[in-house]
Scaffold this motif. Structure first.
Motif, PDB file in Angstrom:
ATOM      1  N   MET A  21       0.863  -1.175   0.000  1.00  0.00           N
ATOM      2  CA  MET A  21       0.000   0.000   0.000  1.00  0.00           C
ATOM      3  C   MET A  21       0.905   1.231   0.000  1.00  0.00           C
ATOM      4  N   PHE A  22       0.633   2.135  -0.926  1.00  0.00           N
ATOM      5  CA  PHE A  22       1.394   3.372  -1.058  1.00  0.00           C
ATOM      6  C   PHE A  22       0.547   4.513  -0.512  1.00  0.00           C
ATOM      7  N   ILE A  23       1.148   5.365   0.305  1.00  0.00           N
ATOM      8  CA  ILE A  23       0.424   6.450   0.962  1.00  0.00           C
ATOM      9  C   ILE A  23       1.146   7.764   0.678  1.00  0.00           C
ATOM     10  N   ASN A  24       0.388   8.753   0.239  1.00  0.00           N
ATOM     11  CA  ASN A  24       0.891  10.111   0.027  1.00  0.00           C
ATOM     12  C   ASN A  24       0.268  10.981   1.111  1.00  0.00           C
ATOM     13  N   SER A  25       1.081  11.626   1.919  1.00  0.00           N
ATOM     14  CA  SER A  25       0.548  12.424   3.021  1.00  0.00           C
ATOM     15  C   SER A  25       1.301  13.736   3.142  1.00  0.00           C
ATOM     16  N   GLY A  26       0.706  14.658   3.869  1.00  0.00           N
ATOM     17  CA  GLY A  26       1.275  15.987   4.076  1.00  0.00           C
ATOM     18  C   GLY A  26       0.221  17.043   3.831  1.00  0.00           C
ATOM     19  N   ARG A  34       5.856  16.170   3.837  1.00  0.00           N
ATOM     20  CA  ARG A  34       5.228  15.530   2.671  1.00  0.00           C
ATOM     21  C   ARG A  34       5.883  14.164   2.504  1.00  0.00           C
ATOM     22  N   ILE A  35       5.158  13.104   2.865  1.00  0.00           N
ATOM     23  CA  ILE A  35       5.741  11.770   2.964  1.00  0.00           C
ATOM     24  C   ILE A  35       5.133  10.821   1.927  1.00  0.00           C
ATOM     25  N   LEU A  36       5.983  10.046   1.279  1.00  0.00           N
ATOM     26  CA  LEU A  36       5.580   8.912   0.455  1.00  0.00           C
ATOM     27  C   LEU A  36       5.990   7.672   1.231  1.00  0.00           C
ATOM     28  N   SER A  37       5.024   6.824   1.587  1.00  0.00           N
ATOM     29  CA  SER A  37       5.295   5.614   2.356  1.00  0.00           C
ATOM     30  C   SER A  37       4.802   4.397   1.596  1.00  0.00           C
ATOM     31  N   CYS A  38       5.428   3.266   1.883  1.00  0.00           N
ATOM     32  CA  CYS A  38       4.998   1.988   1.341  1.00  0.00           C
ATOM     33  C   CYS A  38       4.926   1.008   2.511  1.00  0.00           C
ATOM     34  N   ILE A  39       3.764   0.375   2.661  1.00  0.00           N
ATOM     35  CA  ILE A  39       3.516  -0.575   3.743  1.00  0.00           C
ATOM     36  C   ILE A  39       3.207  -1.937   3.131  1.00  0.00           C
ATOM     37  N   ASN A  40       3.783  -2.992   3.682  1.00  0.00           N
ATOM     38  CA  ASN A  40       3.405  -4.353   3.314  1.00  0.00           C
ATOM     39  C   ASN A  40       2.190  -4.688   4.166  1.00  0.00           C
ATOM     40  N   VAL A  41       1.019  -4.824   3.543  1.00  0.00           N
ATOM     41  CA  VAL A  41      -0.220  -5.025   4.314  1.00  0.00           C
ATOM     42  C   VAL A  41      -0.320  -6.427   4.908  1.00  0.00           C
ATOM     43  N   GLY A  72      -0.761   7.123  -7.424  1.00  0.00           N
ATOM     44  CA  GLY A  72      -1.178   5.931  -8.158  1.00  0.00           C
ATOM     45  C   GLY A  72       0.038   5.076  -8.452  1.00  0.00           C
ATOM     46  N   TYR A  73      -0.107   3.777  -8.300  1.00  0.00           N
ATOM     47  CA  TYR A  73       0.966   2.821  -8.571  1.00  0.00           C
ATOM     48  C   TYR A  73       0.789   2.262  -9.981  1.00  0.00           C
ATOM     49  N   TYR A  74       1.889   2.179 -10.733  1.00  0.00           N
ATOM     50  CA  TYR A  74       1.851   1.677 -12.102  1.00  0.00           C
ATOM     51  C   TYR A  74       3.081   0.829 -12.390  1.00  0.00           C
ATOM     52  N   HIS A  75       2.985   0.042 -13.437  1.00  0.00           N
ATOM     53  CA  HIS A  75       4.077  -0.809 -13.905  1.00  0.00           C
ATOM     54  C   HIS A  75       4.196  -0.634 -15.411  1.00  0.00           C
ATOM     55  N   ASP A  76       5.399  -0.550 -15.918  1.00  0.00           N
ATOM     56  CA  ASP A  76       5.607  -0.593 -17.357  1.00  0.00           C
ATOM     57  C   ASP A  76       6.809  -1.483 -17.637  1.00  0.00           C
ATOM     58  N   GLU A  77       7.299  -1.504 -18.888  1.00  0.00           N
ATOM     59  CA  GLU A  77       8.399  -2.393 -19.237  1.00  0.00           C
ATOM     60  C   GLU A  77       9.683  -2.074 -18.476  1.00  0.00           C
ATOM     61  N   ASP A  78       9.798  -0.877 -17.919  1.00  0.00           N
ATOM     62  CA  ASP A  78      10.993  -0.496 -17.153  1.00  0.00           C
ATOM     63  C   ASP A  78      10.836  -0.744 -15.653  1.00  0.00           C
ATOM     64  N   GLY A  79       9.678  -1.216 -15.218  1.00  0.00           N
ATOM     65  CA  GLY A  79       9.485  -1.516 -13.799  1.00  0.00           C
ATOM     66  C   GLY A  79       8.386  -0.689 -13.166  1.00  0.00           C
ATOM     67  N   ALA A  80       8.395  -0.692 -11.847  1.00  0.00           N
ATOM     68  CA  ALA A  80       7.355  -0.029 -11.060  1.00  0.00           C
ATOM     69  C   ALA A  80       7.627   1.462 -10.909  1.00  0.00           C
ATOM     70  N   TYR A  81       6.522   2.228 -10.812  1.00  0.00           N
ATOM     71  CA  TYR A  81       6.636   3.655 -10.520  1.00  0.00           C
ATOM     72  C   TYR A  81       5.347   4.142  -9.889  1.00  0.00           C
ATOM     73  N   VAL A  82       5.418   5.286  -9.242  1.00  0.00           N
ATOM     74  CA  VAL A  82       4.213   5.945  -8.743  1.00  0.00           C
ATOM     75  C   VAL A  82       4.078   7.279  -9.441  1.00  0.00           C
TER      76      VAL A  82
END
Length: 132
Positions: A21-26, A34-41, A72-82
């Motif tokens: 889960m990716f969280i954008n806060s601030g 202004r924090i970008l966090s990633c949690i393993n649920v 938003g989380y996305y994937h393309d041929e170069d890998g993961a990005y937000v």
């Protein structure tokens, strides 16, 4: 209105790509970082946590107003990005202009928590998928 208590951060948006889960806060109040966090649920552990600094996104933005909005989380041929959305102000001839911006941030997600995972993640072809 944002809370200005110490150690409080206004949650703006989240997205999930199981098990992450990716969280954008601030907030624009210059008190919430202004924090970008990633949690393993599954393991309930933090995978990464990074402060979004305005200078990361260029030098035309005014520090006084910089508010996370969406993620938003996305994937393309170069890998993961937000994709992270922000409300930001740029100055031009002493006039401030509000911009709704999107920035693409590549991810190299590692789960170093050491937690045992109790799930199997499979893609549609049935082969194991590397989710991070």
């Amino acid at each position: 209105m944002a809370n200005t208590e110490p150690n409080f951060n206004t949650m703006q948006s989240n997205d999930i790509h199981f098990p992450y889960m990716f969280i954008n806060s601030g907030d624009a109040n210059n008190k919430d970082p202004r924090i970008l966090s990633c949690i393993n649920v599954v393991t309930e552990s933090e995978v990464f946590h990074r402060e979004n600094l305005i200078g990361t996104f260029g030098d035309k933005w005014v520090e006084k107003y910089f508010e996370p909005e969406t993620i938003g989380y996305y994937h393309d041929e170069d890998g993961a990005y937000v994709l992270q959305g922000f409300a930001m102000v740029a100055k031009d001839n002493d006039t401030g202009y509000l911009h709704r911006t999107l920035f693409k941030t590549r991810l190299n997600v590692r789960d170093d928590s050491g937690d045992k995972k109790n799930y199997i993640d499979k893609d549609t072809s049935g082969e194991e998928e590397n989710v991070a």
